[in-house]
Design an enzyme around this catalytic site. Structure first.
Site, short mmCIF file in Angstrom:
data_model
loop_
_atom_site.label_atom_id
_atom_site.label_comp_id
_atom_site.label_asym_id
_atom_site.label_seq_id
_atom_site.Cartn_x
_atom_site.Cartn_y
_atom_site.Cartn_z
N SER A 118 0.81 -1.22 0.00
CA SER A 118 0.00 0.00 0.00
C SER A 118 0.84 1.27 0.00
O SER A 118 0.29 2.37 0.14
CB SER A 118 -0.94 0.01 1.21
OG SER A 118 -0.23 -0.37 2.35
N THR B 43 -1.46 2.97 4.56
CA THR B 43 -0.70 4.20 4.38
C THR B 43 0.15 4.47 5.60
O THR B 43 -0.31 4.30 6.72
CB THR B 43 -1.70 5.37 4.24
OG1 THR B 43 -2.45 5.17 3.07
CG2 THR B 43 -1.01 6.72 4.20
N THR C 58 1.65 6.97 0.35
CA THR C 58 0.71 5.87 0.05
C THR C 58 0.68 5.57 -1.44
O THR C 58 1.03 6.42 -2.27
CB THR C 58 -0.72 6.27 0.49
OG1 THR C 58 -1.57 5.13 0.44
CG2 THR C 58 -1.31 7.35 -0.40
N ARG D 147 -7.48 8.84 -9.40
CA ARG D 147 -8.02 9.10 -8.07
C ARG D 147 -6.89 9.48 -7.10
O ARG D 147 -5.85 8.83 -7.06
CB ARG D 147 -8.76 7.86 -7.56
CG ARG D 147 -9.36 8.01 -6.16
CD ARG D 147 -8.45 7.48 -5.08
NE ARG D 147 -9.04 7.54 -3.75
CZ ARG D 147 -8.37 7.32 -2.63
NH1 ARG D 147 -7.09 7.02 -2.67
NH2 ARG D 147 -8.96 7.40 -1.46
N VAL D 148 -7.10 10.52 -6.33
CA VAL D 148 -6.16 10.92 -5.29
C VAL D 148 -6.93 11.00 -3.98
O VAL D 148 -8.03 11.55 -3.94
CB VAL D 148 -5.51 12.29 -5.62
CG1 VAL D 148 -4.69 12.80 -4.45
CG2 VAL D 148 -4.62 12.17 -6.87
N THR E 162 -5.13 7.59 8.12
CA THR E 162 -5.08 6.44 7.21
C THR E 162 -6.50 5.90 7.07
O THR E 162 -7.33 6.05 7.97
CB THR E 162 -4.11 5.37 7.73
OG1 THR E 162 -4.16 4.23 6.85
CG2 THR E 162 -4.43 4.91 9.13
N GLY E 163 -6.77 5.28 5.94
CA GLY E 163 -8.11 4.76 5.68
C GLY E 163 -8.72 5.40 4.45
O GLY E 163 -7.99 5.90 3.58
N GLY F 201 -9.65 7.78 2.15
CA GLY F 201 -9.21 9.17 2.06
C GLY F 201 -10.30 10.18 1.81
O GLY F 201 -10.23 11.32 2.28
#
Ligand code: ASP
Length: 325
Positions: free
Chosen positions: A82, A184, A202, A212-213, A235-236, A238
């Site tokens: 990741s 991340t 990440t 995608r960001v 983290t998780g 976004g």
């Protein structure tokens, strides 16, 4: 808002300690009043990253160098799917990376949607130090990296390619609940001089839409540092952190007197209130915070999050975070 019976800190404080000497004091000292410097804390079980950061901090190095060195460890690890090299690709099979870094004086740098470079955190630092800008994305970030002498590399490993081909069979686009795919690294450090810095890097969500960001390279969402107050990272999923400017929100809450723990809890609750509990249950989101006094807090939506803390008294303790659900 109804709230499931909250688990107490004692229920959650499951500590895995890598050094026998810290067994007795381990996790509890993460919440004690007087924290010692230097200190580094990172999301998930990132003991090697903390170790690299600690190598800098323990020699009186700068927190900025420590967080960069720490972040480079999972970036270079092909087994970490990741972050960086070996990161799972997007749904076109392309590995695209995001990262940002911020120092105690609010200098910051960020790159997003970068392909072909293993260490986006160092490119982000170069953006911070060598350009008048904060963020470069895509081709522009890659051109800048090449001009700065970063080496272009193939980042898709055989294992990650295999996982992608497996995913292609169903091509089920489910960017939400999959804690295993959220690793991340956000890393926060305070050096011996008291400077606070942070970094976040990440490969984003596995099999995401091309382009995608998430939150990780967005200053204020995946990372925020105020050298007078504290630092936070996330983290998780976004999209959720961006929606509430999560890391900035936490630093502002600390500015107004909340402890790092209270601030992380308030941010998660805000996110859950906005989404509603039913929807929020599917969302894996976690925050980690550090204040100027060296106190650490963490909180997540669901019971999967852990973080790694290193202080002069405790070498790389992996601590389970409390969670809402
Ligand atoms: N926060 C990252 C993103 O949304 C994903 C993660 O933490 O795994 O891109």
């Amino acid at each position: 808002m109804s709230h499931p019976k909250r688990k107490t800190r004692r229920d959650f404080l499951k500590v895995s300690v890598l050094s026998a000497s810290v067994l007795s004091t381990g996790a509890l000292s993460a919440f004690s009043s007087q924290e010692k410097r230097p200190l580094v804390v990172s999301t998930w079980r990132n003991t090697d990253a903390n170790n690299a950061a600690w190598n800098v901090l323990s020699k009186n190095g700068r927190a900025l160098d420590a967080v960069e060195q720490g972040a480079r460890v999972p970036e270079a690890n092909p087994k970490d799917t990741s972050v960086g090299y070996g990161g799972l690709p997007d749904r076109e099979g392309l590995v695209t990376l995001d990262a940002c870094i911020m120092d105690e004086k609010s200098n910051c740098g960020s790159v997003a949607f970068v392909q072909g470079y293993k260490h986006p955190i160092s490119i982000a630092r170069a953006v911070m130090e060598k350009t008048p800008h904060v963020m470069l994305v895509g081709k522009g970030a890659e051109q800048f990296a090449a001009a700065q002498g970063f080496k272009k590399e193939k980042l898709l490993t055989k294992e990650s390619e295999k996982a992608w081909k497996e995913w292609l069979k169903k091509s089920e686009y489910k960017p939400y609940h999959n804690p295993g795919q959220h690793d991340t690294i956000g890393i926060l450090a305070q050096d011996a001089d008291g400077n606070l810095c942070g970094a976040c890097t990440t490969s984003g969500m596995a099999f995401k839409m091309h382009g995608r960001v998430g939150d990780s390279p967005i200053i204020g969402a995946g990372l925020y540092v105020d050298g007078e107050v504290g630092a936070a990272t996330a983290t998780g999923v976004g999209e959720e952190m961006i929606r509430i400017a999560g890391s900035h929100t936490i630093v502002e809450l600390m500015r107004h007197g909340r402890s790092p723990q209270q601030a992380c809890e308030e941010a998660i609750k805000r996110l859950i209130e906005k989404r509603g509990e039913e929807k929020a249950k599917e969302l894996s989101v976690a925050f980690l915070a550090l204040n100027i006094k060296g106190k650490v807090g963490a909180y997540s939506t669901n019971d999967v999050f852990e973080y790694t803390l290193t202080t002069p008294d405790q070498m790389h303790s992996v601590i389970r975070s409390e969670s809402y659900f």
